[in-house]
Design a protein around this motif. Sequence first.
Motif, PDB file in Angstrom:
ATOM      1  N   TYR A 293      33.067  41.763  36.442  1.00  0.00           N
ATOM      2  CA  TYR A 293      33.906  41.153  37.472  1.00  0.00           C
ATOM      3  C   TYR A 293      33.123  41.198  38.776  1.00  0.00           C
ATOM      4  O   TYR A 293      32.338  42.103  39.024  1.00  0.00           O
ATOM      5  N   LYS A 294      33.328  40.165  39.572  1.00  0.00           N
ATOM      6  CA  LYS A 294      32.544  40.033  40.786  1.00  0.00           C
ATOM      7  C   LYS A 294      33.303  39.141  41.758  1.00  0.00           C
ATOM      8  O   LYS A 294      34.063  38.262  41.337  1.00  0.00           O
ATOM      9  N   GLY A 295      33.101  39.352  43.042  1.00  0.00           N
ATOM     10  CA  GLY A 295      33.807  38.512  43.990  1.00  0.00           C
ATOM     11  C   GLY A 295      33.291  38.616  45.409  1.00  0.00           C
ATOM     12  O   GLY A 295      32.592  39.563  45.776  1.00  0.00           O
ATOM     13  N   VAL A 296      33.624  37.602  46.175  1.00  0.00           N
ATOM     14  CA  VAL A 296      33.446  37.608  47.625  1.00  0.00           C
ATOM     15  C   VAL A 296      34.847  37.645  48.212  1.00  0.00           C
ATOM     16  O   VAL A 296      35.665  36.767  47.919  1.00  0.00           O
ATOM     17  N   LEU A 297      35.140  38.651  49.015  1.00  0.00           N
ATOM     18  CA  LEU A 297      36.500  38.900  49.461  1.00  0.00           C
ATOM     19  C   LEU A 297      36.672  38.612  50.945  1.00  0.00           C
ATOM     20  O   LEU A 297      35.808  38.945  51.761  1.00  0.00           O
ATOM     21  N   ARG A 331      36.977  34.600  46.543  1.00  0.00           N
ATOM     22  CA  ARG A 331      36.653  34.059  45.222  1.00  0.00           C
ATOM     23  C   ARG A 331      36.333  35.231  44.311  1.00  0.00           C
ATOM     24  O   ARG A 331      35.406  35.985  44.574  1.00  0.00           O
ATOM     25  N   MET A 332      37.097  35.389  43.253  1.00  0.00           N
ATOM     26  CA  MET A 332      36.883  36.491  42.318  1.00  0.00           C
ATOM     27  C   MET A 332      36.875  35.939  40.902  1.00  0.00           C
ATOM     28  O   MET A 332      37.675  35.060  40.573  1.00  0.00           O
ATOM     29  N   VAL A 333      35.982  36.464  40.072  1.00  0.00           N
ATOM     30  CA  VAL A 333      35.967  36.073  38.665  1.00  0.00           C
ATOM     31  C   VAL A 333      36.041  37.344  37.823  1.00  0.00           C
ATOM     32  O   VAL A 333      35.383  38.346  38.119  1.00  0.00           O
ATOM     33  N   PHE A 334      36.876  37.309  36.803  1.00  0.00           N
ATOM     34  CA  PHE A 334      37.045  38.426  35.881  1.00  0.00           C
ATOM     35  C   PHE A 334      36.725  37.952  34.477  1.00  0.00           C
ATOM     36  O   PHE A 334      37.209  36.904  34.041  1.00  0.00           O
ATOM     37  N   ILE A 335      35.926  38.718  33.749  1.00  0.00           N
ATOM     38  CA  ILE A 335      35.559  38.406  32.371  1.00  0.00           C
ATOM     39  C   ILE A 335      35.904  39.616  31.522  1.00  0.00           C
ATOM     40  O   ILE A 335      35.436  40.732  31.810  1.00  0.00           O
ATOM     41  N   GLY A 336      36.760  39.422  30.515  1.00  0.00           N
ATOM     42  CA  GLY A 336      37.170  40.583  29.746  1.00  0.00           C
ATOM     43  C   GLY A 336      37.772  40.238  28.409  1.00  0.00           C
ATOM     44  O   GLY A 336      37.849  39.076  28.001  1.00  0.00           O
ATOM     45  N   ILE A 337      38.224  41.276  27.715  1.00  0.00           N
ATOM     46  CA  ILE A 337      38.762  41.159  26.360  1.00  0.00           C
ATOM     47  C   ILE A 337      40.284  41.242  26.437  1.00  0.00           C
ATOM     48  O   ILE A 337      40.832  42.275  26.836  1.00  0.00           O
ATOM     49  N   ASP A 338      40.955  40.165  26.066  1.00  0.00           N
ATOM     50  CA  ASP A 338      42.430  40.158  26.005  1.00  0.00           C
ATOM     51  C   ASP A 338      43.062  40.687  27.286  1.00  0.00           C
ATOM     52  O   ASP A 338      44.024  41.462  27.249  1.00  0.00           O
TER      53      ASP A 338
END
Length: 353
Positions: A293-297, A331-338
């Motif tokens: 997960y990564k973002g510019v806040l 802008r935030m992006v989250f990558i994960g399992i379920d």
Amino acid sequence: MALIPVTILTGFLGSGKTTLLKHILTEEHGKKIAVIENEFGEENIDNDILVQDNQENIVQMSNGCICCTIRGDLVEALNELWEQRKDKKISFDRVVIETTGVANPGPVAQTFFMDDDVADHYVLDAVVTLVDAKHGQQQLNEHEEAQRQVGFADQIFITKTDLVTPAEVDALRNRLMHMNPRAPISGISKGVVPLNAVLDLKGFNLNAKLDIDPHFLEQDDHDHEHCGHDHSHDHDHSTCGHVHSHDHHHGHAGHTDRIQSFVFRSDKPFDHKKLEDFLGGILEVFGEKMLRYKGVLYVKGSARKVVFQGVHQMMGSDLAGPWGSEPKQTRMVFIGIDLPKDTLLAGLEGCLA
């Protein structure tokens, strides 16, 4: 002394890692690279290009590179390389680590944050994932490890594109993009990846540019009618007042990937304390399922951008440059399992000032 950048090279069985490693270890590219090769890989490089005593696990190559075969723990291998470099027995400027074809790259990445000796000498530059164009769809359908490799990637290469049709490459690219919108994707065929496309990517650099594919943000599965403006790729969403998230019902034989991603955007600032408490809570509950997960806040009371990113439960944040004349937007992006997307999006909305 500057930290030594490390690239993690991953990809499922047959994706082309060995070809790339042979290129690194034998071509005259002028770079001093230590390649750490896991001897449980599907095709051991040693059989083809190395002549060595079985007791020796670090071999100097003719082009200045080094091959180190892991016969124990990764931390031990990295520390042994460092000691030999410090004693001027060997010379290298960067490290490439090959994971096995069925490995989850997560624990390898975590090594660079959890072990003090490793963190004192090395810095994780990026996770580079190779995906086989011919067998990639099937591997993603059948093996969660293949999905994890995509989810962790900072750069994705689709290999063997000459063996399939352009339509098949496009379908695979679309699927990969939905699983991981933050990783650039390139196709390659009959040859290896240029080293400058693998090294120095700064995927784990907090201040590096946040790449979220613009097409991913323009999927038409939510209602834009009330926004009242043209949805081109670089527009500002400030008048929309809603979260840009996406369901991934793109067709690949009815298969739903367990590893998916979603994006949160807002033109309203975060309340720093609320966000800190919320993120701490979700990491405690869902940390193992959150791959990257990564973002510019945009944070209330700060004239500067706040950048953050994490792997599983380990999260870091830092102040970046001032907003200047550009629109202030999270802008935030989250990558994960379920991951419970709706719960997380609602929680982030609740953290806005």
